[in-house]
Design a protein around this motif. Structure first.
Motif, mmCIF file in Angstrom:
data_model
loop_
_atom_site.group_PDB
_atom_site.id
_atom_site.type_symbol
_atom_site.label_atom_id
_atom_site.label_comp_id
_atom_site.label_asym_id
_atom_site.label_seq_id
_atom_site.Cartn_x
_atom_site.Cartn_y
_atom_site.Cartn_z
ATOM 1 N N GLY A 23 81.408 137.847 -67.059
ATOM 2 C CA GLY A 23 80.570 138.226 -65.841
ATOM 3 C C GLY A 23 79.338 138.772 -65.927
ATOM 4 O O GLY A 23 78.335 138.948 -65.015
ATOM 5 N N GLU A 24 78.813 139.101 -67.212
ATOM 6 C CA GLU A 24 77.752 139.497 -67.509
ATOM 7 C C GLU A 24 76.549 138.766 -67.929
ATOM 8 O O GLU A 24 76.754 137.595 -68.697
ATOM 9 C CB GLU A 24 77.834 140.513 -68.786
ATOM 10 N N ASP A 25 75.521 138.454 -67.120
ATOM 11 C CA ASP A 25 74.542 137.442 -67.208
ATOM 12 C C ASP A 25 73.234 138.082 -68.212
ATOM 13 O O ASP A 25 72.498 137.206 -68.702
ATOM 14 C CB ASP A 25 74.147 136.993 -65.876
ATOM 15 N N ASN A 26 73.155 138.958 -68.443
ATOM 16 C CA ASN A 26 71.902 139.728 -68.965
ATOM 17 C C ASN A 26 71.981 139.209 -70.631
ATOM 18 O O ASN A 26 73.193 139.660 -71.289
ATOM 19 C CB ASN A 26 71.740 140.984 -68.910
ATOM 20 N N ARG A 30 74.720 140.819 -73.508
ATOM 21 C CA ARG A 30 75.774 140.346 -74.226
ATOM 22 C C ARG A 30 75.476 140.128 -75.651
ATOM 23 O O ARG A 30 76.454 140.209 -76.423
ATOM 24 C CB ARG A 30 75.466 138.742 -73.665
ATOM 25 N N ASP A 120 70.787 127.318 -76.310
ATOM 26 C CA ASP A 120 70.908 127.445 -74.899
ATOM 27 C C ASP A 120 71.860 126.048 -74.565
ATOM 28 O O ASP A 120 72.127 124.997 -75.433
ATOM 29 C CB ASP A 120 69.938 127.695 -73.842
#
Length: 155
Positions: A23-26, A30, A120
């Motif tokens: 749930g962590e997007d930063n 991460r 990515d």
């Protein structure tokens, strides 16, 4: 540590990382979490961290989140183990960093190294994960497979 024990350790660490970053997007959060959990998960890890592609200098890596002694601040693509991993987008497993052409000695105690590219979803390089050991020949295909799986699942 046997190869089987090492593989099991990577599996456990991968599950822990996945649970913590869920749930962590930063991206920085991460990377900080991945480097911390990995660094403390293996006794032969001496330096563990990320070099991030500098958006203002896209052919250069800049220091990101890490654990360990002071790291190099910038590394050009194609220079040293990290720069080679960045320019080729392939994992580098180096048994003796002093024998690697163009090795950058950020810490003279480093003896062996593994560097995994972080891509990515489009396949563009965003960073490299760099892990050094102060012992020679500490990294092998088990480390490569474990780290590549963690990086793929985490970014």
């Amino acid at each position: 540590m046997t190869k089987e024990e090492k593989a099991k350790q990577y599996e456990m660490i991968a599950k822990e990382i996945a649970a913590v970053i869920d749930g962590e997007d930063n991206l920085t959060a991460r990377m900080a979490t991945v480097s911390n959990i990995l660094h403390h998960g293996f006794e032969y890890y001496f330096w563990t961290g990320f070099y991030v592609v500098d958006p203002n200098k896209p052919e250069e890596l800049v220091i990101g989140p890490y654990q360990g002694t002071l790291g190099c601040l910038r590394i050009p693509f194609g220079r040293g183990v990290c720069g080679t991993a960045a320019s080729t987008k392939t994992t580098q497993v180096i048994e003796d960093v002093h024998a690697f052409p163009g090795h950058i000695a950020c810490d003279a105690r480093s003896e062996s190294e593994i560097v995994v590219p972080v891509l990515d979803n489009s396949g563009a390089l965003i960073a490299v994960l760099d892990v050094d050991s102060d012992k020679p020949a500490m990294f092998d295909e088990v480390d490569r497979d474990g780290l590549e799986a963690i990086i793929k699942a985490s970014f």
